[in-house]
Enzyme design. Sequence first.
Site, PDB file in Angstrom:
ATOM      1  NE  ARG B  58      -2.304   0.060   3.443  1.00  9.22           N
ATOM      2  CZ  ARG B  58      -4.157  -0.756   2.965  1.00  9.22           C
ATOM      3  NH1 ARG B  58      -5.181  -1.995   2.703  1.00  9.22           N
ATOM      4  NH2 ARG B  58      -4.810   0.432   3.779  1.00  9.22           N
ATOM      5  CB  THR B  59       2.942   2.840   2.449  1.00  4.16           C
ATOM      6  OG1 THR B  59       2.713   2.552   3.174  1.00  4.16           O
ATOM      7  CG2 THR B  59       4.060   3.881   2.624  1.00  4.16           C
ATOM      8  CE  LYS B  86      22.576 -10.915  -4.942  1.00  3.14           C
ATOM      9  NZ  LYS B  86      22.353 -10.150  -5.699  1.00  3.14           N
ATOM     10  NE  ARG B 108       7.725   0.676   5.599  1.00  2.68           N
ATOM     11  CZ  ARG B 108       5.617   0.754   5.396  1.00  2.68           C
ATOM     12  NH1 ARG B 108       5.518  -0.594   4.981  1.00  2.68           N
ATOM     13  NH2 ARG B 108       5.164   1.429   5.476  1.00  2.68           N
ATOM     14  CG  HIS B 136       4.828   5.212   8.921  1.00  2.00           C
ATOM     15  ND1 HIS B 136       5.297   6.257   7.771  1.00  2.00           N
ATOM     16  CD2 HIS B 136       3.947   4.350   7.821  1.00  2.00           C
ATOM     17  CE1 HIS B 136       4.577   5.757   6.421  1.00  2.00           C
ATOM     18  NE2 HIS B 136       3.856   4.155   6.925  1.00  2.00           N
TER      19      HIS B 136
END
Lengths: 419, 315
Positions: B58-59, B86, B108, B136
């Site tokens: 969604r974000t 990695k 994020r 956020h």
Amino acid sequence: MSILFKNAQLIDPSAEEVTTNDLMVRDGKIVDSSGKAETVIDCSGKYLAPGIVDIGVKVCEPGERHKESYKTAGAAAAAGGVTTIVTRADTDPTIDTPEALEFIRRRAAEVTPVNVLHIAALTKARAGREMTEIKFLQDAGAVAFSDGYRVVQNTKVLARAMVYAQSLDALIIAHPQEPILSDGGGATSGKFASLRGLPHVSPMAERMGLDRDISMIEMTGAAYHADQITTKRALPALERAKKNGLNITAGTSIHHLTLNEFDIADYRSFFKMTPPLRSEDDRIAMVEAVSTGLIDIISSQHTPQDEESKRLPFEAAASGAVGLETFLPAVLRLYHSGHLSLNHIFRAASYNPAKRLGLNSGRISIGAPADLMLFDADVPYVLNRENLHSKSKNTPFDGARLQGKVLRTFVGGTEVYRA
Amino acid sequence: MSFTSQHLLGIEPLRQEAITEILDLANAYVEQNRKSERPDPTLGGLTQINMFFENSTRTQASFELAGKRLGAVVMNMAMQASSIKKGETLIDTALTLNAMHPDLLVVRHPQSGAVDLLAQKVNCAVLNAGDGRHEHPTQALLDALTIMRAKGRLHRLNIAICGDIVHSRVARSNLILLGKMENRVRLVGPATLMPPDVAELGVEVYHDMEEGLRDVDVVMMLRLQKERMDGGFIPSEREYYHRYGLDRAKLGFAKSDAIVMHPGPMNRGVEIDGEIADDINRSVIQEQVEMGVGVRMAAMHLLARNMQNQKGVMA
């Protein structure tokens, strides 16, 4: 070979005040100051103190020499006025056999200008399952036994190790934390950790760990040193244990005496320590406990970490800070702020740790080894971490305004550092 | 000009006027987005990279749409799949990114503070799309815009944030923002899901839902973050629902015109009753999604402007 330190501001940890005095050194020992000396050092206006005995220094040899070697740790110690380092066993592999101990003793003796003593692991591979060969390790030179920051969770194993160690007069150094409760906490529970959204540990974990260990000492009669007490809530238990005559001493770190959780600010991983930095209330209580002698020993808990393990998000970053070279200027903050006298400081930094390990250093008395530091307590400067001798530069004091510099360091009457 | 920062890393460093400036512009974008023709070249020629080290649909979609509506070239990098597996460190990732010369970086990350760290190392504007349990900011801004439009103001409201507070960056950003805008904020949830000493941040703490919801204007529900729980925070989902799940009866304690919000994705039947979530008279959950695009357009617009001004200063 003899040296006369003339007109020094002499800090005798067993005295209450600094005195202006001469000090004579002959053949590596402090002697009566009558007679002639080959070398005379004018110490006017400078402080002369017994060198620091730092218990719990991590030298990353074997295993992680890219972080710190005996050579670089020795240079850092000499530059910091630390005349005896007592190394931790939490290397890779662990120092848990007499063979491993002999190897690092040889390495240390070859390249280190200061005295080096070693702590051996209390349990094999620090796994908390089987005690190490305490007698063999003692014979090979181990001065204490500790699994470092790992807590022996199995109380049966710990009880047996304590009983066995007690029968050999071996000192056990432990990290008092309730390991399950404190697992994964990079910050102390409270307003700061809540605001920053960091995984946190209740300060109660320390008291629970200490309470358990005190019960174990009472049960076994072991000689016990708590590496770091950092919270106010743990102090009453410590005080009671001492009053009850248990063979217990406690330390705290220079970082927990001079920094608090808010210094982490915007996730500065150089301020990530084990245990995590505490509240200002806790810090003040630790300073107070050092001044009353409830906390016996100050250590740097020197823990070198390279850039790769520190330049990570706070949660993922490695814990610990280098401290050998910043020990003196950091602890002098408490002198300049009027909280600790110089005599108090050197009692906790030199005399008490030496005494706990059964050494005759850390004091200004006739016959004691001439492990000395000459320093200026006032000179101000801004610390640049690139100037540190340690291979790793992970100091929380980078860019900090500090006061106090080591001018010269002597080990057994031999100069090992001059600024 | 009130929002002058180079990055948008959190609500904490923002002043009230900066928040107002972002919200005002976002409000205009919401209106613009409702029209069928909306050419806006504000970010024309700029490159936006979305880096999500944590799963998000969604974000990420919201940021992508916001960038595209403003004419940016948008690229999505699914980080949880690639380089960290990695062993690449965040700093190396930053250096790699610098070489690609992006203008806007939307990040994020599952660890608190990671986005701050990245922002110190890259040469472009960084937007925090959620870091660990920390902040956020665009979620708090879109929640604020939703409240403002539904209630006609964003001050002197009683707002309850309910549920899993301790694991929630949304709660943290919201309580800071709503506090800065002079509202009364209550946190409602079980004691195990409450951050320690959170009351010192200027909020009221309730452990009883009915008491906590009494006479509030806004009920903000949070998702129970099962993925962040290593066991034992609540006895069971059914007991949690019984005590803290928002249903008609509990909502009855709030003001009769109280709105219900949720940042999504919802666990229906855990923290919210499906009937409430779908009640168009109370729930503004769909509006929140709509506001999200407008807020992100505004944030990126202003960051691009600040970047331009910065260049002007240097030239």
